[in-house]
Design an enzyme around this catalytic site. Structure first.
Site, PDB file in Angstrom:
ATOM      1  CG  ASP A 163      31.398  91.987  25.446  1.00 45.78           C
ATOM      2  OD1 ASP A 163      32.235  92.381  24.627  1.00 45.78           O
ATOM      3  OD2 ASP A 163      31.669  91.770  26.639  1.00 45.78           O
ATOM      4  CG  HIS A 200      35.698  92.384  24.912  1.00 48.93           C
ATOM      5  ND1 HIS A 200      34.548  92.233  25.672  1.00 48.93           N
ATOM      6  CD2 HIS A 200      36.727  92.304  25.789  1.00 48.93           C
ATOM      7  CE1 HIS A 200      34.881  92.069  26.944  1.00 48.93           C
ATOM      8  NE2 HIS A 200      36.199  92.111  27.052  1.00 48.93           N
ATOM      9  CB  SER A 410      36.549  90.168  29.802  1.00 44.97           C
ATOM     10  OG  SER A 410      36.152  91.487  30.023  1.00 44.97           O
TER      11      SER A 410
END
Length: 474
Positions: A163, A200, A410
Site C-alpha cells: 500500500d 491509507h 480498501s
C-alpha cells in the site's frame, strides 16, 4: 460508475506521473487508466511476434511510422513482461488502437491473448474513491475495536500490506507498536497540508492489528506515489516486497484495476504463478466502482487455478445488512465485510495536521442507492470538484489528530485478512489457505447483495453504525 470523481482523480494521478502520458478508458464505463502509446506482451517469442505483427501492420498503413515500433527494456526479466512502444514518444496521436486491431488477428491464429494495454494499478479508493477520511475524536473507540489477546513474536501470523507507507508517528497508536515497514513519503505539501491518501496504509494496518492482535504486520510503500503504479512496474515491485522478508502468511492488497479486455493482468502473470506455488494467501479488494466488471488481481479468485490462493473482498454498508453503494460485486467476489465508516488510525498523533477535501459530496447517492451513504455525508466541498470555480465555493478543511473514519473495499480487505489471521492463531493453524477454506465453510453469516445472499465476515468487535442521515445545513 458515476464518472465525476474518476475524472477528478485522473488529473491527480497524471500529476504524480508527469513523464507518463496517461489516458482514460471509454467514456461509457470510465473504469481504467492506461499508458498511452504502449502495449504489454509476454517476454521472448510472444513479444517478438507482437512487435513483428505491429510493425508489419504499420508498414502497410498510410501515415504510420514502423520505426516507432520498438521494445523498451530487456527481452527477459523476472516479471516476464515487455513494454512495446507503438508510436513516437510523446506523440499526441495514440496508435495503440491500430496495434490492437492488428494483433487481434495474430491472437485468433494462436488462440491466446498476446497483448494488453499498460494499465494503471491504483489503491481502491484512488481512481474509484469510496470517500475521503473524516476526523474522529480520540475519545471515540476504533471500529472494529481491538480484539482480546496480545502480540507474541514467536507465534505471530505474518501479514504483508502492499500500500502506501506508514506515517511517521504510527507507533503512537498502541495497536501499531509492533508494525514495521516503509515510511510514507511526503506526508504534507509545501503548506503543511496532508496530501491525498496519506495514511491509507496506516489505516489498513490499524484495522488488521485490531482484528488480529497477534500479527507481525509489515507495510510496504509500493504505492506511495499517489497510490498508483503502472502495471508494467507493479509485478517487479511485488517481487521486491516479498523478497525483502520472504513470502508471508497473508498479503493484504487494497489495490487493482479493471482491464480493457476483462481478463487478468499480463504484468502480474509471473507473480501470480509464483504466488500459486507458495502457501501465501492473497486477500484483495474488489474495488469501488459499484460494478460487476472484474477488478484485478481480486478477480483471480474466480479462476480455478487461483481459487485457494486469492480471496476477493467486497464492502458492506455501515449497518452491515447489505453491500455498500460503492462496492464492486459479482460472482468473482468471494466474501463481503464491513467497509463503510470504519474507524482506525490515520495520522497526526504527535501534531494535529490539516487536510483539504479533494471531492465534493453529492445531493443523492451517485450510484442510485436510497440509504444515507458516504456519497452524501458528511457534506463537504472539494478542491478538485468540477465546476467549483464557477460557484466560488471554497474547499473545506479539517484537522486530523489521530483517528479517522473512512470507507472503501480498501478497508473491508484488512478486516478479512485479520479474521483469517485470527483464525490461524485461535486454531493453531499454520496454513492460511486452509484457514480461508475453513472460515468460508463455517460461516453462517450472510448479507444481501443485489438480491442474493452472499457470505459475510463480521468481526466480533465491529459495531454497526446506524445509517441515519445527519441534518443538512439550510
Amino acid at each position: 460508475m458515476a464518472p465525476q470523481r474518476f475524472h477528478e482523480q485522473f488529473e491527480h494521478i497524471q500529476r504524480s506521473m508527469p513523464d507518463v502520458p496517461l489516458a482514460m478508458g471509454p467514456e461509457e464505463d470510465a473504469h481504467f487508466l492506461y499508458e498511452r502509446g504502449v502495449v504489454l506482451a509476454r517476454d521472448g517469442e510472444e513479444a517478438r511476434a507482437v512487435e513483428d505483427a505491429v510493425r508489419a501492420h504499420f508498414t502497410a498503413t498510410e501515415g504510420l511510422v514502423p520505426d516507432h515500433v520498438r521494445r523498451d527494456g530487456p527481452d527477459t526479466n523476472r516479471t516476464g513482461v515487455t513494454r512495446i512502444r507503438t508510436g513516437a514518444p510523446g506523440a499526441g496521436d495514440d496508435t495503440v488502437p491500430h496495434a490492437l486491431r492488428a494483433l487481434r488477428q495474430a491472437e485468433d491464429r494462436r488462440g491466446r491473448r498476446l497483448v494488453s494495454r499498460n494499465h494503471v494499478v491504483h489503491i481502491a479508493v484512488n481512481a474509484c474513491p469510496g470517500d475521503e477520511p473524516v476526523p474522529v475524536a480520540r475519545t471515540q473507540p476504533a471500529n472494529p475495536a481491538a480484539a482480546q489477546g496480545g502480540y507474541d513474536a514467536d507465534s505471530a501470523v505474518g501479514v504483508l500490506v502492499i500500500d502506501t507507507g506508514l506515517v511517521h508517528d504510527h507507533r503512537s497508536y498502541p495497536p501499531l507498536a509492533h508494525t514495521t515497514g516503509d515510511a510514507q513519503q511526503a506526508e504534507t505539501d509545501a503548506d503543511g497540508v496532508l496530501r491525498q491518501y496519506v495514511g491509507h496504509g496506516t489505516f489498513i494496518a490499524g484495522i488488521l492489528a485490531a482484528v488480529a492482535p497477534d500479527t507481525a504486520i509489515t507495510v510496504r510503500g509500493t504505492l506511495n506515489d499517489a497510490g498508483a503504479i503502472l502495471e508494467s512496474e507493479f509485478g517487479a515491485r511485488l517481487f521486491e516486497a516479498v523478497d525483502q522478508g520472504g513470502w508471508p502468511d497473508i498479503i493484504s492488497l487494497s489495490a487493482g484495476t479493471p482491464t480493457e479486455s476483462g481478463d487478468g493482468l499480463i504484468g502480474l502473470d509471473a507473480f501470480m504463478r509464483e504466488l500459486r506455488e507458495q502457501r501465501t494467501l492473497l486477500v484483495a479488494a474488489a474495488g469501488n466502482n459499484a460494478s460487476d466488471t472484474p477488478f484485478w488481481p481480486a478477480a483471480y479468485a474466480a479462476l480455478p487455478e487461483y481459487a485457494d490462493s486469492v480471496l476477493s473482498v467486497g464492502a458492506l454498508r455501515a449497518d452491515g445488512e447489505s453491500e455498500a453503494c460503492f462496492s464492486n460485486h459479482g460472482p468473482w467476489v468471494r466474501v463481503y465485510a464491513p467497509g463503510e465508516r470504519l474507524t482506525s488510525a490515520l495520522t497526526g498523533f504527535d501534531t494535529p495536521m490539516p487536510y483539504v477535501y479533494q471531492h465534493s459530496t453529492y445531493d443523492a447517492c451517485r450510484f442510485g442507492f436510497d440509504y444515507p451513504c458516504t456519497c452524501q455525508f458528511p457534506r463537504h466541498t472539494g478542491a478538485l470538484s468540477e465546476g467549483r470555480e464557477s460557484t466560488g465555493a471554497k474547499p473545506d478543511q479539517v484537522m486530523f489528530d489521530g483517528l479517522a473514519q473512512w470507507s472503501g473495499t480498501s478497508f473491508a480487505t484488512p478486516v478479512v485478512a485479520g479474521l483469517v489471521a485470527a483464525h490461524m492463531t485461535a486454531q493453531g493453524e499454520r496454513d492460511p489457505r486452509v484457514a480461508r477454506a475453513r472460515l468460508l465453510a463455517a460461516t453462517a453469516d450472510s448479507a444481501e447483495v443485489r438480491g442474493a445472499r452472499v457470505p459475510a465476515f463480521r468481526p466480533p468487535t465491529w459495531r454497526p453504525v446506524p445509517v441515519i442521515a445527519p441534518a443538512v445545513p439550510a
